[in-house]
Write an enzyme that holds these catalytic residues in place. Sequence first.
Site, PDB file in Angstrom:
ATOM      1  N   GLY A 163     -31.673   2.826 -16.135  1.00 22.18           N
ATOM      2  CA  GLY A 163     -31.393   4.093 -15.461  1.00 22.18           C
ATOM      3  C   GLY A 163     -30.438   4.002 -14.297  1.00 22.18           C
ATOM      4  O   GLY A 163     -29.931   5.023 -13.826  1.00 22.18           O
ATOM      5  N   GLU A 167     -34.407  -3.139 -15.574  1.00 21.67           N
ATOM      6  CA  GLU A 167     -33.658  -3.474 -16.797  1.00 21.67           C
ATOM      7  C   GLU A 167     -32.296  -2.790 -16.743  1.00 21.67           C
ATOM      8  O   GLU A 167     -31.970  -1.932 -17.552  1.00 21.67           O
ATOM      9  CB  GLU A 167     -34.447  -3.053 -18.036  1.00 21.67           C
ATOM     10  CG  GLU A 167     -35.825  -3.702 -18.137  1.00 21.67           C
ATOM     11  CD  GLU A 167     -36.632  -3.222 -19.335  1.00 21.67           C
ATOM     12  OE1 GLU A 167     -36.084  -2.438 -20.148  1.00 21.67           O
ATOM     13  OE2 GLU A 167     -37.805  -3.618 -19.449  1.00 21.67           O
ATOM     14  N   SER A 168     -31.511  -3.163 -15.770  1.00 23.99           N
ATOM     15  CA  SER A 168     -30.220  -2.514 -15.534  1.00 23.99           C
ATOM     16  C   SER A 168     -29.148  -3.201 -16.365  1.00 23.99           C
ATOM     17  O   SER A 168     -28.636  -4.255 -15.983  1.00 23.99           O
ATOM     18  CB  SER A 168     -29.872  -2.567 -14.046  1.00 23.99           C
ATOM     19  OG  SER A 168     -30.882  -1.950 -13.281  1.00 23.99           O
ATOM     20  N   GLY A 169     -28.791  -2.604 -17.499  1.00 21.36           N
ATOM     21  CA  GLY A 169     -27.776  -3.188 -18.369  1.00 21.36           C
ATOM     22  C   GLY A 169     -26.405  -2.587 -18.145  1.00 21.36           C
ATOM     23  O   GLY A 169     -25.423  -3.294 -17.890  1.00 21.36           O
ATOM     24  N   ARG A 170     -26.337  -1.263 -18.216  1.00 22.72           N
ATOM     25  CA  ARG A 170     -25.059  -0.555 -18.056  1.00 22.72           C
ATOM     26  C   ARG A 170     -24.415  -0.902 -16.714  1.00 22.72           C
ATOM     27  O   ARG A 170     -23.206  -1.151 -16.632  1.00 22.72           O
ATOM     28  CB  ARG A 170     -25.318   0.953 -18.152  1.00 22.72           C
ATOM     29  CG  ARG A 170     -24.076   1.820 -18.121  1.00 22.72           C
ATOM     30  CD  ARG A 170     -24.479   3.292 -18.026  1.00 22.72           C
ATOM     31  NE  ARG A 170     -25.375   3.695 -19.099  1.00 22.72           N
ATOM     32  CZ  ARG A 170     -24.993   4.216 -20.253  1.00 22.72           C
ATOM     33  NH1 ARG A 170     -23.706   4.395 -20.483  1.00 22.72           N
ATOM     34  NH2 ARG A 170     -25.876   4.567 -21.161  1.00 22.72           N
ATOM     35  N   ALA A 192       1.708  39.120 -33.536  1.00 19.34           N
ATOM     36  CA  ALA A 192       2.216  37.859 -34.070  1.00 19.34           C
ATOM     37  C   ALA A 192       1.308  37.345 -35.192  1.00 19.34           C
ATOM     38  O   ALA A 192       1.789  36.895 -36.244  1.00 19.34           O
ATOM     39  CB  ALA A 192       2.342  36.819 -32.955  1.00 19.34           C
ATOM     40  N   CYS A 237      -7.775   7.579 -40.525  1.00 19.08           N
ATOM     41  CA  CYS A 237      -7.501   8.800 -41.291  1.00 19.08           C
ATOM     42  C   CYS A 237      -8.661   9.771 -41.100  1.00 19.08           C
ATOM     43  O   CYS A 237      -9.362  10.127 -42.056  1.00 19.08           O
ATOM     44  CB  CYS A 237      -7.313   8.461 -42.767  1.00 19.08           C
ATOM     45  SG  CYS A 237      -5.985   7.295 -43.083  1.00 19.08           S
ATOM     46  N   TYR A 263     -22.538  -1.251 -24.615  1.00 18.51           N
ATOM     47  CA  TYR A 263     -22.803  -0.546 -25.874  1.00 18.51           C
ATOM     48  C   TYR A 263     -21.618  -0.434 -26.819  1.00 18.51           C
ATOM     49  O   TYR A 263     -21.806  -0.409 -28.047  1.00 18.51           O
ATOM     50  CB  TYR A 263     -23.376   0.853 -25.610  1.00 18.51           C
ATOM     51  CG  TYR A 263     -24.699   0.836 -24.908  1.00 18.51           C
ATOM     52  CD1 TYR A 263     -25.845   0.398 -25.557  1.00 18.51           C
ATOM     53  CD2 TYR A 263     -24.805   1.245 -23.585  1.00 18.51           C
ATOM     54  CE1 TYR A 263     -27.071   0.366 -24.906  1.00 18.51           C
ATOM     55  CE2 TYR A 263     -26.024   1.212 -22.929  1.00 18.51           C
ATOM     56  CZ  TYR A 263     -27.157   0.777 -23.590  1.00 18.51           C
ATOM     57  OH  TYR A 263     -28.356   0.733 -22.946  1.00 18.51           O
TER      58      TYR A 263
END
Length: 722
Positions: free
Chosen positions: A343, A392-395, A456, A543, A587
Amino acid sequence: MPALACCVDAAAVAPPGYAAFIAGDRSLPAVVPFASSTAASLNSNSTNWSPAHSSALYRIEGWGAPYFSVNESGNIAVRPYGTDTLAHQEIDLLKIVKKVSDPKSVGGLGLQFPLIVRVPDVLKNRLESLNSAFESAIQAQGYESHYQGVYPVKCNQDRFVVEDIVKFGSPFRFGLEAGSKPELLLAMSCLCKGNPEALLVCNGFKDAEYIFLALLARKLALNTVIVLEEEEEVNLVIEISKKLSVRPVIGVRAKLRTKHSGHFGSTSGEKGKFGLTTTQILRVVKKLQDSGMLDCLQLLHFHIGSQIPSTALLQAGVGEAAQIYSELVRLGAGMKVIDIGGGLGIDYDGSKSGNSDLSVSYGLQEYASAVVNAIRFVCDRKSIKHPIICSESGRAIVSHHSILIFEAISASAPTAMNPVDLSFILEGLSEDARADCRNLMQAAVSHESENCLVYADQLKQRCVDRFREGTLGIEQLAAVDGLCDLVSKMVDASEPISTYHVNLSIFTSIPDFWSIGQVFPIVPIHRLDERPDVRGVLSDLTCDSDGKIDKFIGGETSLPLHELEGNGSGGGANAGYYLGMFLGGAYQESLGGLHNLFGGPSVVSVSQSDGPHSFVVTRAVPGPSCGDVLRVMQHEPELMFNTLKHRAEEFCGQDHGEEGTYATLVSTIARSFHNMPYLVLASPCSLTAMNNNGFYYSSEEDYNAAVASGASEDEHWSYCYA
């Protein structure tokens, strides 16, 4: 109708061209573009544009500090030690690009774009800063325990990223969090070289094999905690731990009432995907008590959601969890750790706002102080021992250290308006269409913007219908389209938008943009001492109509860009135009797909050094080749090559006297399997690197030299894919 109004009101006459039409002149001049407020803003410093102007324009100080800035050369610079970085320690991103992409013959590595640049020094600084923030808060508030975090490997499972985190985090007892069996195996292996006190937190849904591995990790002297996500998991833990004669350490994940309303809060609250209700927690306590294992319950875990926007919401959630923690202590559990989950947000757009998924209204120190204060307040009121604080701070740990670099290969400018011949348009039109044309002209003279667009559209639709019937030629249809576009552009005073085609797959390298609309800072990494004259959107190689970036930080739908040199073809010694996507270290690599079989980027790790360029490349890995991505989809490149080789021999072989053609075809086919799927431009900064599991040819000459070394075709193929 600002554009037409400025034409008419200035002299109280019809706009240029329309007055001539009324007077009998049947041709209209090309539309005159009208500058928008954005263009005016850019033009305001046209005579004295500086890197500081670019820094403000792209909000680099807001989202990039303290790790990114613009140097005097107009290039993005990396500050590897954050605020402690000295001037001579800054790393010029453009110099990294040159070193990595130049051919080996001139001292480069010959890697192909797109490219991920990792800066482990930034990763280390993020870990140090996070631990320093908590240590400062603990000392300031008289907290009587300590902080030790874990990194959730799901954010970026790259081997070298995880190994660096374990190494850099060892002085702080920093551990790992796993949410699946392969992640658990990864974490177990890496933590064998980590601090023995570092936590190994086992989250996610579990079966017997998962729990067996976690208990085995405990037998291997790893500080493992099995966090119960479902009530039934406790039965497996009790049963398997007794069979293995292992005393487990158990945690429970609680479903809190506290929840934030943004996209990233969807997994929190009472109806969240994970965790136990208070009723389920009490049943788990009873089962552990009956089994004589209540002392094994030592950790409480919760997760409000990623990108928590404000410390007020954070404190509410942590306070609620601390109450549950204190109740578990009262019930006799051997509680020691409160795991506040993830968070900890980052500021993607530099706005410092608490009202957006793209930003947060706090810094590291404010975050840590809010957490410590909320836990201390509840524990002191309940007279219980202060627990170890885990997060749990990953970001927040990995986002800043990874930069995606990609090139713009061409640009499509808005269609230029040619003079419109009204007499030609009127020929062959139905009476209704002629009426629409006259009404359109009159509406333009009368400043009636809405009516202009209505007439138009009507005119265009009538002509399209006649074209479908075969009664109107394509030349007249094109002329009507030109007239309607001219009117539309004069009514709409916004700045024209160009499309920059980039050598990238958004689905592979920026999947969060496509899937959830996540916006990242995207900035040219050079030429920031020049005023950007163009506003553009980015279109990738796939594509797919979703393969474009048309949303940018600040709520913008286009990005200020520079004109491409060399007519946008990438030619010339310095013609490359390089863009960087920042804060994407979490991520994006693990979530990226293989749409159109575009594989991942090349990757280099760069560390600060005291050499002349302030950096050294410590690791370089070419991106997956065409053969690699084909193999992922169950194809067999070796068999494919043999099939095509035999086909070439059949149609272009020696029997037809075309030995040279045959050899060239076979060589080209083999080379294509070894090349990355991305485009190769005629620029020193984008030569092909032919992947060979870590070995690569930096150029066609190197490849051909290897072919000529005497090895047979079969031996050469085996060598390339060994």
